[in-house]
Scaffold this motif. Structure first.
Motif, mmCIF file in Angstrom:
data_model
loop_
_atom_site.group_PDB
_atom_site.id
_atom_site.type_symbol
_atom_site.label_atom_id
_atom_site.label_comp_id
_atom_site.label_asym_id
_atom_site.label_seq_id
_atom_site.Cartn_x
_atom_site.Cartn_y
_atom_site.Cartn_z
ATOM 1 N N VAL A 146 -13.095 106.989 70.916
ATOM 2 C CA VAL A 146 -14.354 106.365 70.497
ATOM 3 C C VAL A 146 -15.341 107.438 70.046
ATOM 4 C CG1 VAL A 146 -16.347 105.029 71.268
ATOM 5 C CG2 VAL A 146 -14.057 104.316 71.941
ATOM 6 N N VAL A 147 -15.427 108.547 70.809
ATOM 7 C CA VAL A 147 -16.322 109.637 70.420
ATOM 8 C C VAL A 147 -15.904 110.210 69.074
ATOM 9 C CG1 VAL A 147 -17.177 111.925 71.029
ATOM 10 C CG2 VAL A 147 -16.857 110.217 72.814
ATOM 11 N N MET A 269 -19.110 100.249 73.972
ATOM 12 C CA MET A 269 -18.042 101.235 73.764
ATOM 13 C C MET A 269 -18.613 102.543 73.230
ATOM 14 S SD MET A 269 -14.975 98.937 72.127
ATOM 15 C CE MET A 269 -14.164 97.626 73.062
ATOM 16 N N GLU A 270 -19.573 102.453 72.302
ATOM 17 C CA GLU A 270 -20.205 103.657 71.770
ATOM 18 C C GLU A 270 -20.915 104.423 72.882
ATOM 19 O OE1 GLU A 270 -22.796 102.734 68.568
ATOM 20 O OE2 GLU A 270 -21.214 102.083 67.215
ATOM 21 N N THR A 271 -21.625 103.695 73.739
ATOM 22 C CA THR A 271 -22.342 104.351 74.826
ATOM 23 C C THR A 271 -21.376 105.031 75.782
ATOM 24 O OG1 THR A 271 -24.206 102.807 74.688
ATOM 25 C CG2 THR A 271 -23.905 103.963 76.771
ATOM 26 N N SER A 398 -4.969 104.441 66.233
ATOM 27 C CA SER A 398 -6.391 104.130 66.426
ATOM 28 C C SER A 398 -7.254 104.782 65.352
ATOM 29 C CB SER A 398 -6.844 104.585 67.813
ATOM 30 O OG SER A 398 -6.067 103.971 68.822
ATOM 31 N N LEU A 399 -7.041 106.068 65.098
ATOM 32 C CA LEU A 399 -7.835 106.748 64.075
ATOM 33 C C LEU A 399 -7.455 106.280 62.671
ATOM 34 C CD1 LEU A 399 -8.101 110.434 65.352
ATOM 35 C CD2 LEU A 399 -9.770 108.587 65.522
ATOM 36 N N GLY A 400 -6.171 105.979 62.465
ATOM 37 C CA GLY A 400 -5.754 105.480 61.154
ATOM 38 C C GLY A 400 -6.435 104.182 60.791
ATOM 39 N N LEU A 401 -6.488 103.245 61.748
ATOM 40 C CA LEU A 401 -7.143 101.964 61.484
ATOM 41 C C LEU A 401 -8.656 102.135 61.338
ATOM 42 C CD1 LEU A 401 -5.175 99.603 63.892
ATOM 43 C CD2 LEU A 401 -5.084 99.613 61.396
ATOM 44 N N VAL A 427 -15.588 101.460 64.693
ATOM 45 C CA VAL A 427 -15.546 101.685 66.134
ATOM 46 C C VAL A 427 -14.776 100.567 66.829
ATOM 47 C CG1 VAL A 427 -16.935 101.934 68.225
ATOM 48 C CG2 VAL A 427 -17.700 102.980 66.100
ATOM 49 N N ILE A 428 -14.941 99.325 66.349
ATOM 50 C CA ILE A 428 -14.212 98.207 66.950
ATOM 51 C C ILE A 428 -12.718 98.408 66.784
ATOM 52 C CG2 ILE A 428 -13.634 95.771 66.661
ATOM 53 C CD1 ILE A 428 -16.466 95.110 66.262
ATOM 54 N N LEU A 429 -12.270 98.701 65.565
ATOM 55 C CA LEU A 429 -10.836 98.833 65.330
ATOM 56 C C LEU A 429 -10.243 99.989 66.133
ATOM 57 C CD1 LEU A 429 -10.012 98.113 61.580
ATOM 58 C CD2 LEU A 429 -9.460 96.774 63.597
ATOM 59 N N THR A 430 -10.930 101.119 66.147
ATOM 60 C CA THR A 430 -10.418 102.268 66.895
ATOM 61 C C THR A 430 -10.403 101.980 68.388
ATOM 62 O OG1 THR A 430 -11.176 103.853 65.235
ATOM 63 C CG2 THR A 430 -10.819 104.691 67.456
ATOM 64 N N ALA A 431 -11.499 101.448 68.900
ATOM 65 C CA ALA A 431 -11.595 101.202 70.340
ATOM 66 C C ALA A 431 -10.611 100.133 70.800
ATOM 67 C CB ALA A 431 -13.022 100.790 70.701
#
Length: 470
Positions: A146-147, A269-271, A398-401, A427-431
């Motif tokens: 996420v970071v 998730m960002e937090t 995760s990073l690809g999406l 962020v949603i797709l990766t997380a």
């Protein structure tokens, strides 16, 4: 204060240490300088798209600064269970721009603020309340990703500022040499001072670079008449203005509430990711109290702010980068940043002066900061995760999406609008990808399985520092 290099970065000031007051104020100003344009840009973008007049736009900007400051102070010092006692600067997130614009146009701003009022406290409050049970689903592999994605997908924002931003686009000067030159100057000064000097100049490298870039912009205006610095908004701004409750009123539209509920999940998730990025400087993950307090702060201050007409406040990733870049982790410095932001929120003329700094000047600093955010996410993964085949696949997917949807959002244009809003967020797709794969695939960090062999476990334990030993 220094850490064992294996556990974290070398810190000039630790979490509870207090630099001298003069230095603390300058360090606090540095945090404000990096985040004030992106934070207020949310208000400008939404207000412009919805068609609000100048007075309402200025009011929202004022409230964004005020509640960003209040939330930052509470994050640093806490009120009861609200706040994490961590150096996390709060501000309005770009996560909510699309939804606020769409809902504002379709239902009006009253529906936007009604949805924030309900979902801020309910969604993030519930996540914070139950985070001890949820925590196993967010190991370093997930939070680190996420970071990383927060840093990577904000890089185009930094490049947009470096090229001159929306004002340069409107003037047909996007990417002009004066904008790129200013951004390059700021970037070069910040990196040079941080890498080649010691003491105060290294700690204040970003602030010095922004000041030098601003001075260069003023000089270019005098010599060449570029018009990079615009003081027109300063003359019309009031010296002091106070918040007005229910300025836009409230309406409660089910669709708006559902959309914002999803987006507050992303904000949580960002937090979580930003908190992990901050505490990675100490070689650890946040504890349960810190997670809970930070999420309570996000939700409760967002709901409270909606009463006065401001958009949701959440942790600011650029400032996580400053902590890593400067080695100043003191929460007292960030507390001073919050006080400065709150003062700016009560003094529109002061805020107007700050926003005269050209976008290109901020662009050089933002590029550096978001790059540092991504780097801190990678560091979090490497320190606490064995990069075996299972985990490498999770990272890749995760990073690809996430980057795929960030670079090609039109790829899901055939989905319903609600699905586009939800899955169009990197962020949603990766997380969600990282969360689902880490949960259902057997492995050390899965909350449902522990399929690692004794040899793998012992080798991983030897390679990964235990946060509890810090």
């Amino acid at each position: 204060m220094t850490n064992d290099p294996g556990d974290g970065i070398e810190l000039e000031y630790g979490l509870d240490e207090k630099p001298p007051m003069a230095k603390s104020i300058l360090l606090g100003l540095q945090h404000v300088a990096v985040m004030i344009v992106p934070a207020t840009a949310v208000a400008y973008i939404v207000a412009g798209n919805v068609g609000l007049d100048g007075a309402d736009t200025a009011y929202i900007v004022q409230m964004v600064l005020l509640f960003s400051g209040l939330a930052t102070v509470i994050q640093a010092y806490t009120i009861g269970p609200v706040g994490a006692k961590l150096p996390i600067v709060m501000g309005s997130s770009f996560t909510f721009v699309g939804a606020a614009t769409t809902i504002g146009i379709e239902f009006g701003m009253a529906a936007v603020f009604g949805a924030i009022l309900v979902t801020g406290f309910v969604v993030e409050g519930f996540i914070g309340w139950q985070f001890k049970r949820i925590k196993p689903f967010f190991p370093p592999l997930v939070t680190g990703l996420v970071v990383v994605i927060i840093g990577l997908y904000l890089i185009p924002v930094g490049m947009d500022y470096a090229a001159g931003g929306s004002a340069a686009q409107d003037a047909g000067e996007f990417g002009a040499i004066q904008h790129i030159g200013l951004a390059a100057l700021v970037l070069a000064i910040a990196v040079g001072l941080n890498m080649l000097t010691r003491g105060v100049t290294r700690l204040l490298s970003v602030l010095v670079a922004i000041a030098a870039g601003y001075a260069a912009a003023l000089a270019l205006d005098v010599v060449y008449g570029f018009g990079l610095v615009d003081f027109s908004s300063v003359g019309s701004a009031d010296a002091i203005a106070f918040p007005s409750p229910t300025h836009f009123g409230f309406e409660f539209e089910p669709i708006a509430i559902l959309v914002f509920a999803f987006l507050f999940l992303v904000s949580a998730m960002e937090t979580v990711g930003d908190m992990s990025g901050v505490t990675a400087a100490e070689g650890r993950n946040p504890d349960d109290r810190e997670f809970r307090g930070a999420l309570f702060n996000d939700g409760s201050l967002s709901s409270l702010g909606s009463i006065f007409g401001t958009f949701p406040v959440t942790s600011f990733s650029q400032n996580v980068g400053i902590v890593t870049f400067t080695g100043v982790m003191s929460r007292h410095v960030v507390g001073i940043s919050g006080v400065i932001l709150a003062i700016l929120g009560l003094s529109p003329v002061t805020g107007a002066l700050v926003t005269t700094i050209p976008s290109a000047v901020f662009g050089g600093a933002v590029l550096l900061m978001v790059g540092m955010v991504a780097a801190s996410g990678f560091r979090l993964i490497v320190l606490h995760t064995e990069l075996n085949r299972r985990n490498m696949v999770i990272v890749a997917v995760s990073l690809g999406l996430g980057l795929g949807i960030a670079t090609t959002p039109e790829a899901i244009s055939g989905l319903p609008n609600a699905a586009q809003t939800f899955f169009g967020e990197p962020v949603i797709l990766t997380a969600l990808s990282a969360l689902m794969l880490n949960t259902i695939v057997p492995g050390e960090q899965s909350p449902l399985f522990d399929a690692a062999s004794p040899e793998d476990t012992s080798s991983a334990d030897a390679a990964v520092p235990n946060p509890g030993d810090d």
